[in-house]
Structures are given as structure tokens and as C-alpha cells.
Design a protein around this motif. Structure first.
Motif, PDB file in Angstrom:
ATOM      1  N   ASP A 146       0.826  -1.203   0.000  1.00 11.53           N
ATOM      2  CA  ASP A 146       0.000   0.000   0.000  1.00 11.53           C
ATOM      3  C   ASP A 146       0.863   1.256   0.000  1.00 11.53           C
ATOM      4  O   ASP A 146       0.509   2.262  -0.613  1.00 11.53           O
ATOM      5  CB  ASP A 146      -0.911   0.013   1.228  1.00 11.53           C
ATOM      6  N   SER A 147       1.964   1.214   0.734  1.00  8.78           N
ATOM      7  CA  SER A 147       2.895   2.335   0.792  1.00  8.78           C
ATOM      8  C   SER A 147       4.283   1.809   0.460  1.00  8.78           C
ATOM      9  O   SER A 147       4.774   0.883   1.105  1.00  8.78           O
ATOM     10  CB  SER A 147       2.884   2.962   2.195  1.00  8.78           C
ATOM     11  N   TRP A 148       4.902   2.384  -0.563  1.00  9.38           N
ATOM     12  CA  TRP A 148       6.227   1.941  -1.034  1.00  9.38           C
ATOM     13  C   TRP A 148       7.044   3.203  -1.248  1.00  9.38           C
ATOM     14  O   TRP A 148       6.826   3.946  -2.190  1.00  9.38           O
ATOM     15  CB  TRP A 148       6.073   1.161  -2.325  1.00  9.38           C
ATOM     16  N   GLU A 149       7.976   3.487  -0.342  1.00 12.68           N
ATOM     17  CA  GLU A 149       8.710   4.751  -0.385  1.00 12.68           C
ATOM     18  C   GLU A 149      10.212   4.527  -0.409  1.00 12.68           C
ATOM     19  O   GLU A 149      10.736   3.624   0.249  1.00 12.68           O
ATOM     20  CB  GLU A 149       8.358   5.611   0.830  1.00 12.68           C
ATOM     21  N   LEU A 150      10.892   5.392  -1.167  1.00 13.39           N
ATOM     22  CA  LEU A 150      12.346   5.416  -1.213  1.00 13.39           C
ATOM     23  C   LEU A 150      12.862   6.709  -0.609  1.00 13.39           C
ATOM     24  O   LEU A 150      12.192   7.753  -0.683  1.00 13.39           O
ATOM     25  CB  LEU A 150      12.845   5.314  -2.657  1.00 13.39           C
ATOM     26  N   GLN A 188       5.478   5.769   8.155  1.00  9.41           N
ATOM     27  CA  GLN A 188       4.604   4.711   7.648  1.00  9.41           C
ATOM     28  C   GLN A 188       3.915   3.973   8.795  1.00  9.41           C
ATOM     29  O   GLN A 188       2.733   3.630   8.706  1.00  9.41           O
ATOM     30  CB  GLN A 188       5.402   3.729   6.798  1.00  9.41           C
ATOM     31  N   LEU A 189       4.670   3.745   9.877  1.00 11.82           N
ATOM     32  CA  LEU A 189       4.103   3.020  11.008  1.00 11.82           C
ATOM     33  C   LEU A 189       3.190   3.891  11.861  1.00 11.82           C
ATOM     34  O   LEU A 189       2.518   3.387  12.766  1.00 11.82           O
ATOM     35  CB  LEU A 189       5.231   2.439  11.864  1.00 11.82           C
ATOM     36  N   SER A 190       3.158   5.188  11.581  1.00  5.93           N
ATOM     37  CA  SER A 190       2.228   6.096  12.258  1.00  5.93           C
ATOM     38  C   SER A 190       0.947   6.291  11.467  1.00  5.93           C
ATOM     39  O   SER A 190       0.054   7.044  11.888  1.00  5.93           O
ATOM     40  CB  SER A 190       2.898   7.457  12.488  1.00  5.93           C
ATOM     41  N   ASP A 191       0.865   5.657  10.324  1.00 12.32           N
ATOM     42  CA  ASP A 191      -0.339   5.756   9.499  1.00 12.32           C
ATOM     43  C   ASP A 191      -1.545   5.247  10.293  1.00 12.32           C
ATOM     44  O   ASP A 191      -1.439   4.244  11.012  1.00 12.32           O
ATOM     45  CB  ASP A 191      -0.140   4.891   8.234  1.00 12.32           C
ATOM     46  N   SER A 217      -5.023   1.532  13.667  1.00 12.15           N
ATOM     47  CA  SER A 217      -6.398   1.068  13.837  1.00 12.15           C
ATOM     48  C   SER A 217      -6.615  -0.359  13.361  1.00 12.15           C
ATOM     49  O   SER A 217      -7.616  -0.983  13.720  1.00 12.15           O
ATOM     50  CB  SER A 217      -7.355   1.983  13.067  1.00 12.15           C
ATOM     51  N   GLY A 218      -5.689  -0.885  12.570  1.00 13.44           N
ATOM     52  CA  GLY A 218      -5.857  -2.231  12.043  1.00 13.44           C
ATOM     53  C   GLY A 218      -4.596  -3.044  12.213  1.00 13.44           C
ATOM     54  O   GLY A 218      -3.836  -2.867  13.155  1.00 13.44           O
TER      55      GLY A 218
END
Length: 456
Positions: A183-187, A213-216, A221-222
Motif C-alpha cells: 500500500d505504501s512503497w517509499e524510497l 509509515q508506522l504512524s499511518d 487502527s488495524g
């Protein structure tokens, strides 16, 4: 990470990822010893698993086992590029990685863990798919691009509505095909591209991306799976203020490990601060090791020697007792392990087996190890097979094998020839090959070397 060969290096010299391990109290159930060199492993993944890809991806079914609820965790996978197996928790005399050593003391450590290949592109494609890289559809170039037809385990998680994120620090990951299912892929932004080395310092920015990303809200919530790949130990070995272990190449590499260790520790602290920390499994591993003159080779890739493919593997699982497991294991087991930790049933296409039961305390049964370096635009094909203390390395189209006793000869300096044991292990290797389905590359069919793709 993943580099193309330098013309002046004699055997090849490229680096990518590796793993981690440490000493602590023994397994409550003593770890199984290595299987004898003459006995076949009935649980070999290559022998037991189907090599057919599922016709459709579908939605994975929740595991029907009693463990399903207990395995319904979040998972953070931390991989560290070029991290060798000989780290402080495994006996290396310099305290170059205090945070990783601390983590290892509280985790389940696999003391004989193996990557699937000797450089990033092949190793990562393999562990994401739960298969050998040579079985995957790919273009065949050294910086290989994987086709969408391949099934990567994050796709199964995504189908199950689990939030998936990946944080990376090398330009190869931008268009590699490895992002399937995330869902999230960041460089890390503004990376300098050099196809022969890595000249970036990225751990601070990479760790910040991982925290974001881990604070999304989807993580809070999931349920989530996060993969963070630290790159800084990759050559070129950069210097860092306040860190110096000496002037040799290994000393400078050690400095990179110390620098990376700080940011791995920072990420572990962040994870510990989150409300979901007690429901989260953490795996620290990598895709290969590194060479510092062994077999006249430097950095990595092109070969399958022990220093390139034996890597650390640490698993921290809620409720699991810290201990060592000496039975050899492979990164082929990562995909089924992570899927199992989400309470899902691994598909038949995965060649490995979940490590969750043995991490929780069951006996670790012996299994054979297969390591694969497919032919690419820059290297011939090589494959390695480990059964007990014996290791076969087979090279190229002719599959000419060398046999080593990696317990008595860990540096793989003296091949065993003409003995009953060497003949038996070669025959067993050939038998284990039969279920495997090598997939020719889609683009460099004429440019790929040896290995059944082009005769020299």
C-alpha cells in the motif's frame, strides 16, 4: 544493495543484504543437530512442495489451526544490506552493533540461516515469493525487473485488508517489480545513482520514513506488515563522525554496521512506544553477506560461498522464549512464516515452511537448503545445496559440482572428490532439482550467460 560488476574486480564484487544472531540460554527443547550426510531429508521443501503457481491469487483463507488466533499479529521485517553472519552476538570480537546484540539476546536466533542468493535482486525476489529466484518470471538483467504474474506474499496480506508498507534506500527498488502488494512503497529521496557502488548515506532518512509509515492510521487502527531495508553497510563503505574501528576495508564496513545499528535501535525504540507493540512480531534478517578477500573476492554477488550466503536471522515473537536454534534454515521460509503470523494459510506455491511452531518451542526438524543464483546479463548460473554438513556448489550449464564439508572446512578451501559421501550428496542434489521449474528470462535471452539460456 545491488551493484553491477566492476570491470577490474577479479571474481566480481557487489553487495546487498544480510542477517543477525546472538548467544543466550539454550532452547528449552535442545536444538536438533545437523542431519547426517548420508540421510535424506524427508521434509526438504524442494522435494515436498508443488512448483505450480496457483491459477488465481484469490483471498487467502484464515488458518483453521488452533494457532490462528495466537498468530494474528502485526509483523515488522527489518533487513540490513550486506550484514554478515559473523556479528558480535555470534562471536565477532568487536562490539560493533550494541542495539542488534541487545535485540538478539531477547530473540530466537537461527545460528545457521541462509539467504536465497548472493545479491539483492535475486534474494529479495525469492523471499517475497517463497520460491527460488530462478523460478520467477523476470527480464534477466542484473538489476532484474520482476513480472506482475509472480505472486509475492504482501499481495496475500493486501487481499486480507492488512496494511502493507515498504521503506527502501536504493534506486533499484523504484521500478523493480518488487513493490507488488504494498500500500505504501517509499524510497529515500534524492538518491545518487551509481550502478557499481552506493555513495549515499541513508539510515537517518530511511528510519524517519519507516516511523511515518508506522504512524499511518491504518497501522494504529488495524493490522499491518512493514518491511524496512537498511542499506548503509553496502559498499562504498562511508565514514561517519565519531565512529572508527580502523582503516582496513573490514574496519570501514564495521563502522557502517555501527552507524546502521543506531538507526535500527531508534526504530526498535519507536516500535516499543506504540500501543500495538505487544501484538507485533519483529524479524531481523537480510538477503546476503559480504566478502573481504575470501576466495579472492570482495563485496558480494557472482558466487555462493558461505560468507556470501550464510546470514543471521533473529525472530522476536510475543510469548516466545529467547534461545538459539542451530538447525539450518533458509529465507525460503520467510514468506510462509509471515503469512502464518497473520493467521492466514500459506499457498501451495511456497516452497518453504512456517518457522512459527519452532520459534514457539517445538523441535526444529532437519531440512535441506537450496540457494540459487540464476544466469543474468552479468553472471553465469550457480546453485548450492546443503544437506547436513555437506554443501554442493554447481556452476553453469554443465552443472559441474564441487562438494565441501562446511563443518570441517568452513572456508570451503578443499573440495571433496571421489568419496562415497561426495557422490551421494551430488546424486541427492540432482534429485532435489527435479521438481524445480527454471524460468528463462523474458528479455536478455541472447545476452544472459550460461545456465541453459545461451551456450558460450
Amino acid at each position: 544493495m545491488i551493484n553491477r560488476p566492476r570491470a577490474l574486480l577479479p571474481v566480481g564484487a557487489i553487495c546487498t543484504m544480510a542477517l543477525v544472531a546472538c548467544a543466550r540460554k539454550e532452547d528449552p527443547k535442545p536444538a536438533q543437530g545437523l542431519p547426517s550426510s548420508s540421510s535424506a531429508s524427508a521434509t526438504s521443501p524442494a522435494a515436498a512442495a508443488s512448483t505450480d503457481k496457483p491459477a488465481t491469487q484469490g483471498n487467502p483463507q484464515a488458518s483453521s489451526s488452533a494457532e490462528a488466533g495466537r498468530n494474528a499479529l502485526n509483523v515488522v521485517l527489518i533487513t540490513i544490506d550486506c550484514l554478515r553472519a559473523d556479528m558480535p552476538w555470534a562471536g565477532y570480537p568487536k562490539p560493533i552493533a550494541p542495539r542488534l546484540t541487545e535485540f538478539a539476546s531477547k530473540a530466537v536466533e537461527y545460528t545457521h540461516a541462509y539467504s536465497l542468493s548472493s545479491y539483492t535482486s535475486m534474494s529479495v525476489g525469492g523471499f517475497l515469493s517463497g520460491r527460488l529466484p530462478g523460478e520467477l518470471k523476470r527480464d534477466g538483467y542484473f538489476f532484474g525487473t520482476y513480472a506482475k504474474e509472480n505472486l509475492f506474499f504482501p499481495e496475500l496480506l493486501q487481499d486480507a485488508k492488512i496494511y502493507t508498507s515498504g521503506a527502501h534506500a536504493h534506486g533499484y527498488f523504484k521500478k523493480s517489480g518488487l513493490e507488488q502488494g504494498f500500500d505504501s512503497w517509499e524510497l529515500v529521496p534524492n538518491l545518487k545513482w551509481n550502478n557499481t557502488t552506493d555513495e549515499n548515506i541513508t539510515s537517518p532518512e530511511l528510519e524517519a520514513i519507516a516511523e511515518r509509515q508506522l504512524s499511518d492510521p491504518r497501522a494504529d487502527s488495524g493490522r499491518f506488515f512493514a518491511w524496512v531495508h537498511f542499506l548503509d553497510p553496502h559498499d562504498k563503505y562511508m565514514t561517519h563522525d565519531g565512529i572508527s574501528w580502523g582503516k582496513t576495508q573490514r574496519d570501514r564496513y564495521d563502522g557502517e554496521i555501527t552507524f546502521t545499528d543506531r538507526y535500527v535501535g531508534k526504530l526498535l525504540d519507536f516500535i516499543a512506544s506504540r500501543p500495538w507493540a505487544s501484538r507485533t512480531a519483529i524479524i531481523i534478517t537480510a538477503d546476503h553477506g559480504e566478502a573481504f578477500g575470501e576466495h579472492k573476492q570482495y563485496v558480494h554477488g557472482f558466487e555462493l560461498w558461505e560468507n556470501l550466503v550464510r546470514v543471521p536471522l533473529l525472530v522476536s515473537l510475543p510469548g516466545a522464549t529467547a534461545r538459539k536454534i542451530d538447525t539450518p534454515r533458509s529465507a525460503i521460509d520467510l514468506a510462509p512464516t509471515i503469512v502464518d503470523l497473520f493467521g492466514l494459510t500459506p499457498p501451495d506455491s511456497f516452497l518453504g515452511k512456517s518457522l512459527v511452531p519452532e520459534v514457539r518451542g517445538t523441535a526444529a526438524d532437519p531440512r535441506d537448503i537450496l540457494i540459487d543464483l540464476p544466469a543474468t546479463s552479468d553472471n553465469d548460473r550457480k546453485r548450492a545445496f546443503i544437506h547436513g554438513n555437506l554443501k554442493v556448489i554447481a556452476s553453469g550449464e554443465a552443472d559441474l559440482p564441487q562438494v565441501f564439508d562446511i563443518k570441517e572446512d568452513p572456508g570451503e578451501l578443499t573440495p571433496i572428490r571421489g568419496t562415497d559421501a561426495s557422490k551421494e550428496i551430488v546424486a541427492l542434489y540432482k534429485e532435489r532439482q527435479k521438481p524445480l521449474q527454471d524460468v528463462p528470462p523474458t528479455k536478455c535471452k541472447e545476452g544472459c550467460l550460461n545456465g541453459g539460456y545461451r551456450k558460450k
